[in-house]
Design a protein around this motif. Structure first.
Motif, PDB file in Angstrom:
ATOM      1  N   SER A  44       0.835  -1.206   0.000  1.00 41.74           N
ATOM      2  CA  SER A  44       0.000   0.000   0.000  1.00 41.74           C
ATOM      3  C   SER A  44       0.868   1.253   0.000  1.00 41.74           C
ATOM      4  O   SER A  44       0.516   2.273  -0.628  1.00 41.74           O
ATOM      5  N   LEU A  47       1.819   2.281  -3.541  1.00 43.09           N
ATOM      6  CA  LEU A  47       0.788   3.012  -4.274  1.00 43.09           C
ATOM      7  C   LEU A  47       0.707   4.461  -3.807  1.00 43.09           C
ATOM      8  O   LEU A  47       0.526   5.374  -4.619  1.00 43.09           O
ATOM      9  N   LYS A  48       0.851   4.679  -2.509  1.00 41.76           N
ATOM     10  CA  LYS A  48       0.812   6.050  -1.990  1.00 41.76           C
ATOM     11  C   LYS A  48       1.998   6.864  -2.497  1.00 41.76           C
ATOM     12  O   LYS A  48       1.885   8.070  -2.722  1.00 41.76           O
ATOM     13  N   THR A  51       1.109   7.940  -6.096  1.00 38.79           N
ATOM     14  CA  THR A  51       0.132   9.035  -6.153  1.00 38.79           C
ATOM     15  C   THR A  51       0.704  10.356  -5.656  1.00 38.79           C
ATOM     16  O   THR A  51       0.157  11.420  -5.947  1.00 38.79           O
ATOM     17  N   ARG A  68       1.203  12.106 -13.103  1.00 39.33           N
ATOM     18  CA  ARG A  68       0.559  12.021 -11.789  1.00 39.33           C
ATOM     19  C   ARG A  68      -0.829  12.654 -11.798  1.00 39.33           C
ATOM     20  O   ARG A  68      -1.670  12.354 -10.956  1.00 39.33           O
ATOM     21  N   ILE A  71      -4.120   9.852 -12.819  1.00 45.72           N
ATOM     22  CA  ILE A  71      -4.179   8.624 -12.026  1.00 45.72           C
ATOM     23  C   ILE A  71      -5.568   8.494 -11.406  1.00 45.72           C
ATOM     24  O   ILE A  71      -6.106   9.462 -10.856  1.00 45.72           O
ATOM     25  N   TYR A  73      -7.158   6.396  -8.357  1.00 48.34           N
ATOM     26  CA  TYR A  73      -6.629   5.656  -7.200  1.00 48.34           C
ATOM     27  C   TYR A  73      -7.771   5.212  -6.304  1.00 48.34           C
ATOM     28  O   TYR A  73      -8.597   6.028  -5.882  1.00 48.34           O
ATOM     29  N   PRO A  75      -8.219   3.582  -2.732  1.00 48.41           N
ATOM     30  CA  PRO A  75      -7.607   3.108  -1.485  1.00 48.41           C
ATOM     31  C   PRO A  75      -8.392   1.948  -0.905  1.00 48.41           C
ATOM     32  O   PRO A  75      -9.457   1.567  -1.415  1.00 48.41           O
ATOM     33  N   LEU A 147     -14.326   5.394 -10.500  1.00 49.97           N
ATOM     34  CA  LEU A 147     -13.081   5.246 -11.262  1.00 49.97           C
ATOM     35  C   LEU A 147     -13.337   5.266 -12.763  1.00 49.97           C
ATOM     36  O   LEU A 147     -12.542   5.827 -13.528  1.00 49.97           O
ATOM     37  N   VAL A 155      -4.421   3.275 -13.414  1.00 43.21           N
ATOM     38  CA  VAL A 155      -5.390   2.922 -12.382  1.00 43.21           C
ATOM     39  C   VAL A 155      -4.669   2.151 -11.280  1.00 43.21           C
ATOM     40  O   VAL A 155      -4.021   1.130 -11.548  1.00 43.21           O
ATOM     41  N   LEU A 156      -4.779   2.643 -10.040  1.00 45.18           N
ATOM     42  CA  LEU A 156      -4.155   2.014  -8.878  1.00 45.18           C
ATOM     43  C   LEU A 156      -5.250   1.513  -7.949  1.00 45.18           C
ATOM     44  O   LEU A 156      -6.119   2.283  -7.521  1.00 45.18           O
ATOM     45  N   ASP A 158      -6.013  -0.638  -4.382  1.00 54.29           N
ATOM     46  CA  ASP A 158      -5.445  -1.195  -3.157  1.00 54.29           C
ATOM     47  C   ASP A 158      -6.437  -2.170  -2.532  1.00 54.29           C
ATOM     48  O   ASP A 158      -7.455  -1.773  -1.967  1.00 54.29           O
TER      49      ASP A 158
END
Length: 246
Positions: A44, A47-48, A51, A68, A71, A73, A75, A147, A155-156, A158
């Motif tokens: 995790s 990913l942070k 971003t 950036r 993106i 994201y 969470p 999203l 695309v991220l 978590d």
């Protein structure tokens, strides 16, 4: 092969305690990549770092085909306040924020896109429901609809399939495959090795340090998983216990 992201001696952490340590490598443009590893492996956190929520302690994240600003994201659900008094429609409409700046700018065309995204994740009829009334699976569907509207190149996700029912997981995996088919780069933190093997061609295995990165069949082996557990166990406690700077 062009890259979407490159990690250059990337170290991320909290205070002076590294959670991801000296990571090097590239994520190919348009790839579908699972990030796996034991609890506390830095998944995790990575990913942070991508971003920009976390600034590197050392090294950098370099962007190739994406930026950036482009993106989407998602969470972990536990990081999202579901008590906020908004409807499913309003939550999904947040995906249009970069275009409209707020809900009051919604036009008929925007409303149509929101309804289309809600339909795409199987939530037609839930538009007016408060998000606090949704089940875990329904809430995750709504987040995926948001999203979809962000329409991002990167695309991220978590732990997107944690604590949801099997039908929802299948449907949302279909959305992920749709993104991949459109040439977007998708990176997902996952714990389900079966889902990784079945649906994610590339895997990056972390144990704070990089264990392996490449085709899933070569990365997700018993030997690598055992090595990852050993590496994380060796790093329990202060950073200097495993030879890292304090």
């Amino acid at each position: 092969m062009t890259y979407a992201l490159a990690f250059e001696n990337l170290t991320l952490g909290y205070g002076h305690h590294p959670a991801v340590h000296r990571l090097d490598g590239e994520v190919a443009d348009g790839s579908l990549t699972a990030v796996v590893g034991p609890n506390g492996a830095g998944k995790s956190t990575l990913l942070k770092g991508v971003t920009g929520v976390l600034r590197p302690l050392a090294g950098q994240v370099r962007f190739g085909t994406c930026t950036r600003d482009n993106i989407a994201y998602l969470p972990q659900q536990s990081d999202i306040d579901r008590s906020f008094p908004i409807s499913v429609c309003d939550l999904v409409a947040v995906g249009l924020w970069s275009e409209i700046g707020g809900f009051f700018g919604l036009r008929a065309a925007h409303h149509a896109r929101v309804e289309e995204a809600i339909s795409a994740v199987g939530l037609t009829g839930f538009e007016s429901r408060p998000i606090g009334s949704l089940s875990g699976g329904q809430f995750q569907r709504a987040l995926f609809a948001r999203l979809l509207l962000q329409d991002a190149q990167l695309v991220l996700l978590d732990e997107p399939f944690t604590a949801i029912d099997p039908k929802t997981m299948v449907d949302l995996l279909g959305v992920v495959q749709r993104w991949h088919g459109e040439g977007r780069t998708v990176i997902a933190v996952l714990h389900d090795a079966g889902a990784v093997r079945a649906h994610f061609p590339e895997t990056l295995m972390l144990a704070r340090d990089l264990v392996a990165h490449g085709p899933t069949a070569k990365v997700l082996t018993a030997a690598n998983q055992f090595r990852a557990r050993q590496m994380c166990e060796a790093c329990v406690g202060p950073p200097h216990d495993c030879g890292r700077p304090a």
